[in-house]
Design a protein around this motif. Structure first.
Motif, mmCIF file in Angstrom:
data_model
loop_
_atom_site.group_PDB
_atom_site.id
_atom_site.type_symbol
_atom_site.label_atom_id
_atom_site.label_comp_id
_atom_site.label_asym_id
_atom_site.label_seq_id
_atom_site.Cartn_x
_atom_site.Cartn_y
_atom_site.Cartn_z
ATOM 1 N N GLY A 281 46.357 -54.154 -44.129
ATOM 2 C CA GLY A 281 46.599 -54.536 -45.518
ATOM 3 C C GLY A 281 47.984 -54.206 -46.015
ATOM 4 O O GLY A 281 48.194 -54.058 -47.228
ATOM 5 N N ASN B 271 54.888 -59.201 -50.370
ATOM 6 C CA ASN B 271 55.213 -57.862 -49.881
ATOM 7 C C ASN B 271 56.581 -57.854 -49.179
ATOM 8 O O ASN B 271 56.924 -56.930 -48.447
ATOM 9 N N GLY C 202 39.124 -49.678 -45.842
ATOM 10 C CA GLY C 202 39.812 -49.181 -47.036
ATOM 11 C C GLY C 202 40.282 -50.288 -47.952
ATOM 12 O O GLY C 202 40.600 -50.055 -49.118
ATOM 13 N N ASN C 203 40.348 -51.497 -47.441
ATOM 14 C CA ASN C 203 40.666 -52.670 -48.260
ATOM 15 C C ASN C 203 40.138 -53.897 -47.508
ATOM 16 O O ASN C 203 39.680 -53.775 -46.369
ATOM 17 N N CYS D 234 55.451 -52.136 -47.979
ATOM 18 C CA CYS D 234 54.629 -50.916 -47.874
ATOM 19 C C CYS D 234 55.134 -49.942 -46.824
ATOM 20 O O CYS D 234 54.808 -48.765 -46.862
ATOM 21 N N ASN E 165 41.712 -43.559 -51.618
ATOM 22 C CA ASN E 165 40.805 -43.397 -50.468
ATOM 23 C C ASN E 165 40.962 -42.000 -49.872
ATOM 24 O O ASN E 165 42.070 -41.552 -49.580
ATOM 25 N N ASP F 280 52.384 -54.401 -55.123
ATOM 26 C CA ASP F 280 53.356 -54.916 -54.142
ATOM 27 C C ASP F 280 52.753 -55.953 -53.191
ATOM 28 O O ASP F 280 53.435 -56.448 -52.303
ATOM 29 N N THR F 281 51.459 -56.282 -53.366
ATOM 30 C CA THR F 281 50.876 -57.391 -52.596
ATOM 31 C C THR F 281 50.913 -58.693 -53.397
ATOM 32 O O THR F 281 50.525 -59.744 -52.893
ATOM 33 N N TYR G 110 45.335 -55.775 -53.959
ATOM 34 C CA TYR G 110 44.875 -54.514 -54.555
ATOM 35 C C TYR G 110 45.997 -53.588 -54.991
ATOM 36 O O TYR G 110 45.776 -52.626 -55.723
ATOM 37 N N HIS G 111 47.200 -53.843 -54.511
ATOM 38 C CA HIS G 111 48.389 -53.094 -54.944
ATOM 39 C C HIS G 111 49.338 -54.109 -55.591
ATOM 40 O O HIS G 111 49.409 -55.253 -55.123
ATOM 41 N N ALA H 168 55.360 -46.305 -48.866
ATOM 42 C CA ALA H 168 55.531 -46.709 -50.267
ATOM 43 C C ALA H 168 54.520 -46.006 -51.179
ATOM 44 O O ALA H 168 54.705 -45.973 -52.401
ATOM 45 N N ASN H 169 53.477 -45.458 -50.597
ATOM 46 C CA ASN H 169 52.327 -45.105 -51.419
ATOM 47 C C ASN H 169 52.167 -43.664 -51.891
ATOM 48 O O ASN H 169 51.398 -43.393 -52.794
ATOM 49 N N PHE I 205 52.621 -46.138 -44.136
ATOM 50 C CA PHE I 205 52.885 -46.880 -45.374
ATOM 51 C C PHE I 205 53.512 -45.941 -46.395
ATOM 52 O O PHE I 205 52.856 -45.427 -47.297
ATOM 53 N N ASP J 101 47.256 -44.017 -41.969
ATOM 54 C CA ASP J 101 47.989 -44.868 -42.915
ATOM 55 C C ASP J 101 49.320 -44.274 -43.366
ATOM 56 O O ASP J 101 49.968 -44.818 -44.254
HETATM 57 N N1 ARG Z 1 45.650 -49.321 -45.200
HETATM 58 C C1 ARG Z 1 46.504 -48.959 -46.299
HETATM 59 C C2 ARG Z 1 45.652 -48.684 -47.518
HETATM 60 O O1 ARG Z 1 44.648 -49.336 -47.722
HETATM 61 C C3 ARG Z 1 47.497 -50.027 -46.569
HETATM 62 C C4 ARG Z 1 48.505 -49.679 -47.617
HETATM 63 C C5 ARG Z 1 49.461 -50.779 -47.894
HETATM 64 N N2 ARG Z 1 50.458 -50.380 -48.784
HETATM 65 C C6 ARG Z 1 50.929 -51.067 -49.826
HETATM 66 N N3 ARG Z 1 51.905 -50.561 -50.515
HETATM 67 N N4 ARG Z 1 50.377 -52.188 -50.229
HETATM 68 O O2 ARG Z 1 45.940 -47.812 -48.299
#
Ligand code: ARG
Length: 276
Positions: free
Chosen positions: A265, A224, A20-21, A270, A92, A176-177, A173-174, A70-71, A68, A65
């Motif tokens: 990831g 993060n 997924g990432n 997260c 995803n 928050d990274t 990719y986010h 935050a998403n 996590f 997932d």
């Molecule tokens: N495996 C998760 C995804 O790809 C990780 C999410 C991490 N979350 C974040 N806020 N960066 O969606």
């Protein structure tokens, strides 16, 4: 107003089962389940020791997932102080059914729920929205997991001042990274994550900028980190430069272990959501 509660989800079904990432790619089937439970519990206890009430959303079988938190949602207060939330549209497919559990969760708490219209394809909430609560600014990342157009709707639903930032690095990719706002003056930034104009815009908002070392950020997810109160910075343990920079800026550093989640990831920021 700074949200005062933390929302987490027990990693009962946490795993890396698909690509997924970029971090997940080489970690399929490599999660140590017992260790992940231990690391998650450690983080939960840190929030408890800082005086935060930690609310839990029950994990759902098969949703690897969901930990996590935050998403899936973006909670906010409207101009009357009422609780509102915008629900995500996960990019995803493997994560899309997480959102219905959050819809139910917020419904039970009496939040006003906003669903994004059909022309918004993707939005991953606090993965891509980093908020400076002191100045009421929402930094909004787009490019990988969130459509730029989403921010037109966020501007309609909320009263945040929105600063859009284009992400260009698939490892970051986010938002928050690659960005953490510690307080109204200080931010941690991974420069290689943004296009030139977005990076210049972002930097113009902060007096004190901590530049994350590229390798340290990939290894320890230093961007993060999470600073829930403008004083304490919680981060994956092991960094050298980041640790020094944080201390020099006058913050209290709290290191913790999230290595099992980095395989997927994600790290500290997260694994929680701040809630009203
Ligand atoms: N495996 C998760 C995804 O790809 C990780 C999410 C991490 N979350 C974040 N806020 N960066 O969606």
């Amino acid at each position: 107003m700074l949200p005062q509660k933390i929302l987490m989800c027990k990693p009962e079904y946490f795993d890396v089962t698909y690509y997924g990432n970029e971090f997940m790619k080489d970690n399929i089937g490599k999660v140590d389940k017992a260790e992940s439970m231990k690391q998650w519990t450690g983080l939960k206890e840190i929030y408890g020791s800082l005086g935060y009430e930690v609310a839990l959303i029950p994990p759902a079988e098969g949703l690897v997932d969901m930990v996590f938190t935050a998403n899936q949602s973006l909670p906010f207060l409207d101009e009357h102080g009422s609780k509102n939330v915008i629900l995500s549209k996960m990019k995803n497919e493997q994560r899309q059914s997480e959102v219905k559990f959050f819809r139910e969760f917020y419904g039970n708490l009496g939040y006003k729920i906003h669903e994004l219209p059909d022309n918004v394809k993707y939005f991953e909430s606090m993965g891509d929205c980093v908020i400076d609560f002191d100045r009421n600014i929402l930094f909004g990342g787009h490019g990988f997991r969130t459509d730029e157009i989403t921010y037109d709707y966020i501007a309609e639903y909320t009263n945040f001042n929105i600063v859009k930032l284009k992400l260009i690095n698939p490892f970051l990719y986010h938002l928050d990274t690659c960005l953490s706002v510690l307080n109204k003056d200080t931010a941690v930034i991974a420069e290689d994550a943004f296009d030139t104009q977005s990076l210049a815009t972002l930097k113009s908002y902060f007096q004190n900028i901590i530049i994350a070392d590229t390798q340290e950020n990939l290894k320890y997810f230093v961007c993060n980190c999470h600073c829930p109160d403008g004083k304490n910075v919680i981060v994956q343990s092991g960094s050298v430069k980041f640790k020094e920079d944080i201390k020099k800026s006058g913050f209290n550093l709290i290191e913790t272990e999230t290595a099992e989640f980095i395989k997927s990831g994600g790290s500290v920021f997260c694994m929680k959501l701040m809630l009203y």
